[in-house]
Scaffold this motif. Structure first.
Motif, PDB file in Angstrom:
ATOM      1  N   ALA A  29       0.981  -1.130   0.089  1.00 35.14           N
ATOM      2  CA  ALA A  29       0.034   0.032   0.143  1.00 35.14           C
ATOM      3  C   ALA A  29       0.764   1.215  -0.048  1.00 35.14           C
ATOM      4  CB  ALA A  29      -1.047  -0.023   1.239  1.00 35.14           C
ATOM      5  N   VAL A  30       0.378   2.282  -0.553  1.00 35.88           N
ATOM      6  CA  VAL A  30       1.127   3.596  -0.731  1.00 35.88           C
ATOM      7  C   VAL A  30       0.002   4.602  -0.180  1.00 35.88           C
ATOM      8  CG1 VAL A  30       2.035   5.460  -2.239  1.00 35.88           C
ATOM      9  CG2 VAL A  30       2.494   3.036  -2.654  1.00 35.88           C
ATOM     10  N   SER A  31       0.644   5.429   0.623  1.00 35.59           N
ATOM     11  CA  SER A  31      -0.209   6.727   1.102  1.00 35.59           C
ATOM     12  C   SER A  31       0.508   7.950   0.858  1.00 35.59           C
ATOM     13  CB  SER A  31      -0.351   6.591   2.705  1.00 35.59           C
ATOM     14  OG  SER A  31       0.994   7.016   3.411  1.00 35.59           O
ATOM     15  N   PHE A  32      -0.373   8.997   0.569  1.00 34.00           N
ATOM     16  CA  PHE A  32      -0.101  10.333   0.427  1.00 34.00           C
ATOM     17  C   PHE A  32      -0.529  10.840   1.852  1.00 34.00           C
ATOM     18  CE2 PHE A  32       1.225  11.945  -4.002  1.00 34.00           C
ATOM     19  CZ  PHE A  32       1.977  10.970  -4.121  1.00 34.00           C
ATOM     20  N   ILE A  33       0.355  11.575   2.401  1.00 34.27           N
ATOM     21  CA  ILE A  33       0.234  12.571   3.852  1.00 34.27           C
ATOM     22  C   ILE A  33       0.390  14.015   3.312  1.00 34.27           C
ATOM     23  CG2 ILE A  33       0.434  12.721   6.243  1.00 34.27           C
ATOM     24  CD1 ILE A  33       1.536   9.946   6.130  1.00 34.27           C
ATOM     25  N   ASP A  34      -0.680  14.887   3.694  1.00 41.19           N
ATOM     26  CA  ASP A  34      -0.743  16.285   3.456  1.00 41.19           C
ATOM     27  C   ASP A  34      -1.023  17.014   4.700  1.00 41.19           C
ATOM     28  OD1 ASP A  34      -0.216  18.283   1.057  1.00 41.19           O
ATOM     29  OD2 ASP A  34      -2.205  18.919   2.371  1.00 41.19           O
ATOM     30  N   LEU A  35      -0.385  17.921   4.852  1.00 43.25           N
ATOM     31  CA  LEU A  35      -0.669  18.794   6.300  1.00 43.25           C
ATOM     32  C   LEU A  35      -1.660  19.846   5.744  1.00 43.25           C
ATOM     33  CD1 LEU A  35       2.529  17.380   6.834  1.00 43.25           C
ATOM     34  CD2 LEU A  35       2.756  19.470   7.985  1.00 43.25           C
ATOM     35  N   ASP A  36      -2.785  19.629   6.460  1.00 40.72           N
ATOM     36  CA  ASP A  36      -3.911  20.599   6.415  1.00 40.72           C
ATOM     37  C   ASP A  36      -3.448  22.060   6.704  1.00 40.72           C
ATOM     38  OD1 ASP A  36      -5.625  18.696   5.581  1.00 40.72           O
ATOM     39  OD2 ASP A  36      -6.051  18.073   7.507  1.00 40.72           O
TER      40      ASP A  36
END
Length: 300
Positions: free
Chosen positions: A172-179
């Motif tokens: 699995a691959v995740s993208f994590i973005d700071l709001d």
């Protein structure tokens, strides 16, 4: 013409150690570089058996090789794998890299050995290797956070795709973005923003499995790769990760939340590429933002 007269001036212009021997294995000429290397004076080495420069346990075998050397003319280039054990006058042992050749003067055959202290070469090689390894790590590391950069992430993702296609190993691959990270920079300044990014990277790495890969792929965007995991487990893990991150962020008094897009890759026939996996995870991350931010959205 005596051999010493024929060789002495020539040997001294050679920057490496140089020793000339006759067919009996006796040293008949030597330059100062070789004498210094072995801890003798030049004059004291004349008429010395060459095998005195070798550890005792190698002398008998060396004498056999010397006989073969004179029976079968040829040469061996330096750096071509001929590394000899050697011993200095004080008994200390080291290794030398040897270039061998033969010469015939006035009908008499001689052997000439050009020697370099391999210990020094090894130190130089080790230094270069360490420098290259450091440069390679630098090229694959995000300078601000110390985790993988986009280049390293892409290379690892390519490997995971290959494992899936060849062995059916899911990941699995995740993208994590700071709001709302721009607001943090605007209100607190870029230095504080950098500290936030460093803390987030530390928290993601802390709460990921030791087999996972964590990268910073953009300004305030992070990505992870989670090998050998099913879709349901991946979603649960990322939700736990999000909760742990939010808790850690709260304890650190960092004014941010996280939106996470997760792409499950478990179909060997899907023909995944780095680009379409990243695009899917990116779309899922933006879907999380649309749904109110601070959430995890899974896509296949």
């Amino acid at each position: 013409m005596e051999v010493k007269q024929a060789f002495t001036d020539f040997l001294e212009i050679i920057p490496d150690g140089a020793v000339v021997i006759n067919t009996e294995g006796l040293i008949v000429a030597v330059n100062q570089a070789a004498a210094t290397m072995f801890g003798y004076s030049s004059s004291s080495m004349l008429e010395m058996p060459l095998n005195c420069l070798l550890p005792e346990e190698f002398r008998e075998k060396h004498d056999e090789h010397l006989v073969k050397f004179f029976k079968h003319p040829g040469r061996r280039s330096m750096g071509n794998g001929l590394i000899f054990p050697a011993v200095r006058r004080d008994g200390s042992k080291f290794y030398v890299d040897i270039m061998l050749n033969q010469m015939e003067i006035d009908g008499e055959l001689f052997g000439i050995a050009i020697a370099r202290d391999y210990t020094l070469l090894k130190k130089a090689e080790d230094k270069i290797r360490l420098e290259l390894e450091f440069e390679k790590r630098q090229a694959l590391t995000d300078h601000l956070t110390g985790i993988m950069n986009r280049r390293a992430f892409t290379a690892q993702l390519t490997d995971e795709i290959t494992q899936l296609e060849q062995h059916g190993t899911p990941f699995a691959v995740s993208f994590i973005d700071l709001d709302d990270f721009k607001e943090i920079n605007d209100e607190y300044g870029h230095q504080y923003g950098d500290e936030v990014l460093q803390k987030i990277a530390e928290l993601i790495r802390l709460h990921s499995r030791h087999t996972d890969y964590v990268a910073r792929i953009g300004g305030d965007e992070f990505a992870t790769i989670h090998p050998m995991i099913a879709a349901s487990d991946a979603e649960q893990m990322m939700e736990r990760l999000r909760a742990e991150l939010v808790s850690g962020i709260g304890h650190a008094k960092l004014p941010v939340t996280l939106s996470i897009g997760l792409c499950q890759c478990d179909k060997p026939s899907e023909h995944y590429t780095v680009e379409n996996i990243m695009a899917r995870a990116d779309r899922a991350m933006y879907q999380a933002k649309k749904e109110g931010k601070n959430a995890v959205v899974l896509t296949g």
